[in-house]
Design a protein around this motif. Structure first.
Motif, PDB file in Angstrom:
ATOM      1  N   SER A 144      -2.878 -11.390   0.742  1.00  0.00           N
ATOM      2  CA  SER A 144      -2.710 -11.926  -0.601  1.00  0.00           C
ATOM      3  C   SER A 144      -2.917 -10.807  -1.604  1.00  0.00           C
ATOM      4  O   SER A 144      -3.860 -10.012  -1.478  1.00  0.00           O
ATOM      5  CB  SER A 144      -3.726 -13.045  -0.864  1.00  0.00           C
ATOM      6  N   ALA A 145      -2.003 -10.726  -2.567  1.00  0.00           N
ATOM      7  CA  ALA A 145      -2.122  -9.782  -3.681  1.00  0.00           C
ATOM      8  C   ALA A 145      -2.340  -8.356  -3.184  1.00  0.00           C
ATOM      9  O   ALA A 145      -1.508  -7.807  -2.486  1.00  0.00           O
ATOM     10  CB  ALA A 145      -3.232 -10.227  -4.630  1.00  0.00           C
ATOM     11  N   HIS A 146      -3.511  -7.783  -3.508  1.00  0.00           N
ATOM     12  CA  HIS A 146      -3.748  -6.361  -3.228  1.00  0.00           C
ATOM     13  C   HIS A 146      -3.622  -6.030  -1.750  1.00  0.00           C
ATOM     14  O   HIS A 146      -3.096  -4.971  -1.386  1.00  0.00           O
ATOM     15  CB  HIS A 146      -5.138  -5.968  -3.734  1.00  0.00           C
ATOM     16  N   SER A 147      -4.070  -6.915  -0.864  1.00  0.00           N
ATOM     17  CA  SER A 147      -4.009  -6.618   0.567  1.00  0.00           C
ATOM     18  C   SER A 147      -2.578  -6.621   1.091  1.00  0.00           C
ATOM     19  O   SER A 147      -2.319  -6.084   2.170  1.00  0.00           O
ATOM     20  CB  SER A 147      -4.852  -7.619   1.359  1.00  0.00           C
ATOM     21  N   CYS A 148      -1.640  -7.207   0.346  1.00  0.00           N
ATOM     22  CA  CYS A 148      -0.229  -7.164   0.745  1.00  0.00           C
ATOM     23  C   CYS A 148       0.459  -5.892   0.272  1.00  0.00           C
ATOM     24  O   CYS A 148       1.397  -5.411   0.900  1.00  0.00           O
ATOM     25  CB  CYS A 148       0.539  -8.348   0.148  1.00  0.00           C
ATOM     26  N   ARG A 149       0.006  -5.379  -0.851  1.00  0.00           N
ATOM     27  CA  ARG A 149       0.790  -4.329  -1.499  1.00  0.00           C
ATOM     28  C   ARG A 149       0.182  -2.939  -1.458  1.00  0.00           C
ATOM     29  O   ARG A 149       0.770  -1.998  -2.003  1.00  0.00           O
ATOM     30  CB  ARG A 149       1.047  -4.709  -2.951  1.00  0.00           C
ATOM     31  N   THR A 150      -0.975  -2.766  -0.840  1.00  0.00           N
ATOM     32  CA  THR A 150      -1.573  -1.435  -0.794  1.00  0.00           C
ATOM     33  C   THR A 150      -0.803  -0.560   0.174  1.00  0.00           C
ATOM     34  O   THR A 150      -0.852  -0.786   1.385  1.00  0.00           O
ATOM     35  CB  THR A 150      -3.047  -1.507  -0.358  1.00  0.00           C
ATOM     36  N   PRO A 151      -0.061   0.438  -0.305  1.00  0.00           N
ATOM     37  CA  PRO A 151       0.778   1.247   0.602  1.00  0.00           C
ATOM     38  C   PRO A 151      -0.069   2.022   1.592  1.00  0.00           C
ATOM     39  O   PRO A 151      -0.985   2.746   1.222  1.00  0.00           O
ATOM     40  CB  PRO A 151       1.509   2.205  -0.361  1.00  0.00           C
ATOM     41  N   GLY A 152       0.240   1.826   2.870  1.00  0.00           N
ATOM     42  CA  GLY A 152      -0.375   2.640   3.901  1.00  0.00           C
ATOM     43  C   GLY A 152      -1.768   2.241   4.307  1.00  0.00           C
ATOM     44  O   GLY A 152      -2.280   2.721   5.302  1.00  0.00           O
ATOM     45  N   ALA A 153      -2.411   1.328   3.544  1.00  0.00           N
ATOM     46  CA  ALA A 153      -3.807   1.011   3.847  1.00  0.00           C
ATOM     47  C   ALA A 153      -3.958   0.396   5.228  1.00  0.00           C
ATOM     48  O   ALA A 153      -4.942   0.635   5.917  1.00  0.00           O
ATOM     49  CB  ALA A 153      -4.364   0.055   2.790  1.00  0.00           C
ATOM     50  N   TYR A 154      -2.971  -0.390   5.638  1.00  0.00           N
ATOM     51  CA  TYR A 154      -3.088  -1.069   6.920  1.00  0.00           C
ATOM     52  C   TYR A 154      -2.992  -0.105   8.098  1.00  0.00           C
ATOM     53  O   TYR A 154      -3.446  -0.400   9.189  1.00  0.00           O
ATOM     54  CB  TYR A 154      -2.000  -2.137   7.063  1.00  0.00           C
ATOM     55  N   ASP A 155      -2.422   1.082   7.900  1.00  0.00           N
ATOM     56  CA  ASP A 155      -2.225   2.003   9.022  1.00  0.00           C
ATOM     57  C   ASP A 155      -3.552   2.360   9.672  1.00  0.00           C
ATOM     58  O   ASP A 155      -3.680   2.397  10.886  1.00  0.00           O
ATOM     59  CB  ASP A 155      -1.527   3.271   8.552  1.00  0.00           C
ATOM     60  N   THR A 156      -4.564   2.630   8.866  1.00  0.00           N
ATOM     61  CA  THR A 156      -5.851   3.010   9.427  1.00  0.00           C
ATOM     62  C   THR A 156      -6.726   1.793   9.664  1.00  0.00           C
ATOM     63  O   THR A 156      -7.432   1.705  10.666  1.00  0.00           O
ATOM     64  CB  THR A 156      -6.590   3.983   8.478  1.00  0.00           C
ATOM     65  N   ARG A 157      -6.662   0.812   8.760  1.00  0.00           N
ATOM     66  CA  ARG A 157      -7.518  -0.356   8.902  1.00  0.00           C
ATOM     67  C   ARG A 157      -7.173  -1.170  10.145  1.00  0.00           C
ATOM     68  O   ARG A 157      -8.036  -1.686  10.826  1.00  0.00           O
ATOM     69  CB  ARG A 157      -7.383  -1.255   7.664  1.00  0.00           C
ATOM     70  N   PHE A 158      -5.853  -1.303  10.392  1.00  0.00           N
ATOM     71  CA  PHE A 158      -5.422  -2.153  11.490  1.00  0.00           C
ATOM     72  C   PHE A 158      -4.832  -1.356  12.654  1.00  0.00           C
ATOM     73  O   PHE A 158      -4.283  -1.933  13.572  1.00  0.00           O
ATOM     74  CB  PHE A 158      -4.405  -3.171  10.971  1.00  0.00           C
TER      75      PHE A 158
END
Length: 525
Positions: free
Chosen positions: A496-510
């Motif tokens: 939702s919101a920021h967690s959908c649109r943060t570029p590249g953040a999911y690469d390391t987190r997930f």
């Protein structure tokens, strides 16, 4: 110089600065032209020669523009809110599916990007055409309901038509018949758009959303175009009239080869669709020329796109959308405007949830004040961002219509079929429900989909090697890879919101890095 004369000169100078200087420094104007069911994969842009010249060649064309859901109402809700369907809760074209419902009006309509433009960015706003499929329904306030955020409102009651329709003109019903000169909807929308440009205030920036019916059924062309494309046929690409033997149950039920009647039907529909687009081409030309005559074109962004794609014979499905494949989820997107260099092409993955944030960014709005899932692609258009700072994947989700009651029209398909086309090739059902991650990165072009059905079916495609998605490779890749893709899908479905649109953040987190993942297995077909 006498004091009175000096005072008069000062007054004239201030007036001229207010009229011309302030206008030259105000926020840009914005026009969004939203077509209905216009594909890009099957040649949908071919009839739009003027549009391609006046917008595409004058600006940037995105070759990987996707929609969050391949159906009119959920997609249009995503455009207006900048949200995925799981956050705006419009799931199909019915009132029960939240399409223009009272619940939609209460929870989302006041937070759309046009409402923010008008209330907080000082824009005068204009809407003309199809809004949401159930707009004007008596249980949703009728045509008297004017959604918040619009200074001028010319909304079509319910779904696309070309003649014999009702418009809500600032909340008052206006009925139209079948006279071409006064009633043909695409031309009428062009006319009222030009009227707005003539009558609007010159001291405020403006936003226009013009939403013509074409090329949606019933595919009624203007009289002067009814004989065009008489020898044209739907493209016979590698997926045309091909049985989807390794695809989900709805695709597997299609009759292959299609009967001659189905092929004749879809070819004629293809021609009719293209004919309706010629009037859209005229609409675009008229708006661009009027902006040019008014010396406003150089300070105006013009977007051209569609709510979803369309298929005509792919995998033996004669006509419709609602499927997960490129022909249904990929749409045209062209933009021209200040600081956008002409003749640009971008392969970066942009989406309909990004339109609202981009338009708000153009208007100078602080995107941190919104709860939108999309991101502004204005830096891409202006050459201030490369692929390393942008998303590599996107969520597509769809919830099928119907109920668990068998449809006698299609007894072989199981329960819940909501719509049938010739030869009983049914396009939708309650359990045509799926979610996909569409990945587009420099090193990968991939789609991973899961179905919410009795099979818990999975489809995976490597579009680098298999651009027409002919072969589902879900059973040939490593389990570890499938688990990573499944995990990424779950993250997007709950974002939702920021967690959908943060570029590249999911690469390391997930721990989902396409470059590392694809190096561990062969992306063959």
């Amino acid at each position: 110089m006498p004091f009175r004369l000096r005072l008069s000169c000062l007054f004239i100078c201030v007036t001229l600065w207010t009229t011309f200087g302030a206008e030259s420094h105000r926020s840009p104007n914005i026009v969004l032209i939203l077509t209905d069911d216009l594909d890009v994969a099957n040649g949908g842009l071919t009839p739009l020669s003027k549009t391609k010249k006046l917008i595409g060649e004058a600006g940037i064309t995105f070759t990987n523009a996707l929609v969050a859901s391949p159906l009119c109402c959920p997609s249009r809700a995503s455009i207006l809110t900048g949200k995925y369907p799981h956050n705006h809760h419009v799931i199909n074209n019915t009132l029960e599916g939240n399409c223009s419902s009272k619940a939609w009006q209460k929870s989302q309509e006041g937070r759309t990007f046009p409402a923010l433009l008008k209330a907080q960015a000082g824009y005068q706003t204009f809407f003309a055409g199809k809004y949401l499929n159930q707009y004007g329904h008596s249980e949703a306030g009728g045509v008297e309901h004017v959604p918040p955020g619009w200074s001028y409102w010319v909304g079509l009651e319910k779904n696309s038509k070309y003649y014999n329709y009702t418009l809500s003109v600032n909340g008052k019903a206006q009925k139209h018949g079948a006279d071409y000169g006064s009633d043909y909807l695409t031309d009428l929308l062009a006319n009222v758009s030009l009227d707005f440009l003539q009558q609007k205030s010159n001291f405020q920036p403006f936003f226009m959303l013009v939403s013509p019916p074409a090329p949606h059924s019933p595919w009624t062309a203007a009289p002067q175009y009814q004989d065009r494309f008489n020898t044209t046929k739907a493209p016979r690409d590698p997926s045309f009239n091909l049985h989807g033997k390794d695809k989900h149950w709805l695709i597997r039920q299609a009759k292959t080869p299609m009967t001659n009647s189905s092929i004749q039907f879809l070819d004629e529909a293809f021609r009719k669709r293209w004919r309706t687009l010629l009037s859209v081409d005229d609409l675009v030309e008229r708006i661009v020329k009027r902006l040019e005559v008014r010396a406003e074109l150089d300070n105006t962004f013009i977007f051209f796109t569609s709510d979803n794609g369309y298929h005509t014979g792919q995998f033996s499905l004669p006509l419709d959308k609602r499927q997960l494949y490129e022909f249904d989820i990929k749409v045209p997107l062209m933009v021209r405007g200040p600081n956008i260099k002409p003749n640009q092409t971008s392969q970066m993955l942009v989406a309909n949830v990004d339109l609202g944030p981009t338009i708000l960014d153009i208007a100078g709005f602080d995107l941190n004040q919104t709860q939108m899932d999309g991101s502004s692609f204005l830096p891409i258009m202006e050459g201030r961002m490369n692929s390393s700072g942008w998303r590599t994947d996107f969520l597509v989700e769809y919830e099928g219509e119907g109920s668990e009651v068998s449809d006698p029209a299609c007894p072989l398909l199981g329960p819940g079929v909501s719509e049938c086309f010739p030869d009983c090739v049914c396009e939708d059902s309650y359990n045509n429900t799926y979610a996909c991650v569409r990945t587009i990165a420099p090193s990968a072009d991939l789609q991973y989909c899961e179905f919410d059905d009795n099979e818990v079916f999975v489809e995976v495609y490597n579009l680098t090697a298999d651009p027409f998605q002919l072969t589902n490779i879900a059973k040939t890749i490593e389990q570890e890879v499938l688990e990573k893709m499944n995990h990424r899908l779950m993250m997007l479905q709950s974002c939702s919101a920021h967690s959908c649109r943060t570029p590249g953040a999911y690469d390391t987190r997930f721990k989902f890095d396409p470059r590392q993942m694809f190096s561990s297995w062969t992306l063959g077909t």
